[in-house]
Motif scaffolding. Structure first.
Motif, PDB file in Angstrom:
ATOM      1  N   GLY A   1       0.703  -1.137  -0.033  1.00 56.66           N
ATOM      2  CA  GLY A   1      -0.002   0.026  -0.068  1.00 56.66           C
ATOM      3  C   GLY A   1       0.819   1.131   0.061  1.00 56.66           C
TER       4      GLY A   1
ATOM      5  N   ALA B   1      -1.395   4.059   3.834  1.00 54.29           N
ATOM      6  CA  ALA B   1      -2.514   3.486   3.595  1.00 54.29           C
ATOM      7  C   ALA B   1      -3.031   2.916   4.923  1.00 54.29           C
TER       8      ALA B   1
ATOM      9  N   GLY C   1      -5.417   0.656   0.397  1.00 51.09           N
ATOM     10  CA  GLY C   1      -5.138   2.119  -0.068  1.00 51.09           C
ATOM     11  C   GLY C   1      -6.087   2.774   0.984  1.00 51.09           C
ATOM     12  N   ARG C   2      -5.504   3.856   1.658  1.00 54.49           N
ATOM     13  CA  ARG C   2      -6.350   4.551   2.453  1.00 54.49           C
ATOM     14  C   ARG C   2      -7.314   3.401   3.390  1.00 54.49           C
TER      15      ARG C   2
ATOM     16  N   THR D   1      -3.298   1.756  -7.146  1.00 56.17           N
ATOM     17  CA  THR D   1      -3.290   2.759  -6.005  1.00 56.17           C
ATOM     18  C   THR D   1      -3.423   4.181  -6.351  1.00 56.17           C
TER      19      THR D   1
ATOM     20  N   THR E   1      -5.408   6.503  -4.342  1.00 57.33           N
ATOM     21  CA  THR E   1      -5.454   6.480  -2.939  1.00 57.33           C
ATOM     22  C   THR E   1      -4.106   7.098  -2.418  1.00 57.33           C
ATOM     23  N   VAL E   2      -3.452   7.583  -3.181  1.00 55.31           N
ATOM     24  CA  VAL E   2      -1.931   7.962  -2.753  1.00 55.31           C
ATOM     25  C   VAL E   2      -2.093   9.365  -1.989  1.00 55.31           C
TER      26      VAL E   2
END
Length: 304
Positions: free
Chosen positions: A34, A38, A201-202, A293, A296-297
């Protein structure tokens, strides 16, 4: 076997991990991936009972890690290799851990040998390099001869020989039927080491699949093109295929995504652009991970 069921962790108004459910099975190396932020470290801490989940639960062989009478023999963990009293020797540190579980002295000698620390076993930890400290953390994780391993960035600080050693070690432990969960930011290493991947992610689960399936699903095949007129070729490809991605891949070289080699060749021919190389490339795990991802970064640098 390690299981996470609906794991959720909230700090105030911020939810770091949300409804995370997955299973890490014996006999495989499972990569835990992740972006930064994350929720990977928080998840690992919840698996090991170091952080209490806001909701959900985690089990090792059907029960919480902390409820095992001899937890070091169930799960060996490396979360922070430098979490060792600097005044202790490597042997002294391992011996103190062994005493908490009634492990014999010979086991300390065995893990020192496995991790290549026998020659420095009586040196104080404060004088260890980053790589030596990492090896000591791995030795601590192996001490109880555990049925499962949970390792956070185990190759951090290791030289190439050390990276190869830990890769071989993890795969051999999985081949013995042990459960291995390893977190890493090195996609090239995960491609060589892991059988399965859990990607978050997140704080949410994005994928729970094999390495091959994740790469295959990314659909990210690229073509490397070498030409002395790279700017002209870029314009020709984007004119014919506006949704293509064209990036530099070295002097006079481009990497093209979203267009096959034949179409690139036709675009070049239409503009009389000479081609020195036109090579299709299969997608990499790194590219598949970045595609998965991208949204979600949390921490993204600006382009130079």
């Amino acid at each position: 076997m390690i299981r996470a069921h609906a794991l959720t962790k909230t700090y105030g108004t911020r939810t770091v991990v949300q409804d995370l459910t997955f299973t890490v099975r014996p006999g495989t190396v499972t990569g835990f991936l992740g972006p930064n932020g994350a929720g990977k470290s928080t998840t690992l801490r919840m698996l090991l009972g170091l952080d209490a989940p806001t909701r959900g639960h985690a089990t090792v062989d059907g029960r919480p890690y902390a409820s095992h009478p001899a937890p070091l023999t169930r799960v060996g963990a490396l979360l922070e290799a430098r979490a060792v009293h600097p005044g202790r020797t490597a042997r002294g540190h391992l011996r103190s851990l062994a005493l908490t579980h009634g492990l014999p002295r010979r086991r300390v000698a065995e893990v020192l040998e496995v991790t290549g620390l026998t020659g420095v076993a009586d040196r104080r930890v404060k004088g260890f390099s980053l790589g030596m400290g990492q090896r000591l953390g791995i030795a601590s994780a192996l001490l109880g001869d555990p049925a499962a391993l949970v390792l956070d960035e185990p190759v951090n600080g290791l030289d190439p020989e050390g990276v190869l050693w830990i890769r071989t070690l993890l795969r051999s432990l999985a081949a013995e039927g042990r459960t291995v969960l390893v977190s890493s930011h090195l996609m090239s290493e995960m491609a060589l080491t892991a059988d399965r991947l859990i990607v978050i992610g997140r704080g949410r689960l994005l994928a729970d699949t094999t390495v091959d399936d994740l790469v295959r699903r990314s659909g990210g095949r690229t073509v490397r093109v070498v030409t002395p007129r790279s700017a002209d070729l870029r314009r020709a490809v984007l004119s014919a295929h506006p949704h293509a991605e064209v990036t530099a891949d070295g002097p006079d070289a481009l990497e093209v995504r979203g267009v096959d080699a034949a179409d690139i060749g036709r675009a070049a021919a239409g503009e009389a652009v000479p081609l020195y190389e036109l090579t299709p490339r299969d997608p990499s795990l790194e590219q598949a991970f970045m595609d998965l991802t991208r949204d979600t970064v949390e921490y993204q640098g600006a382009a130079a």
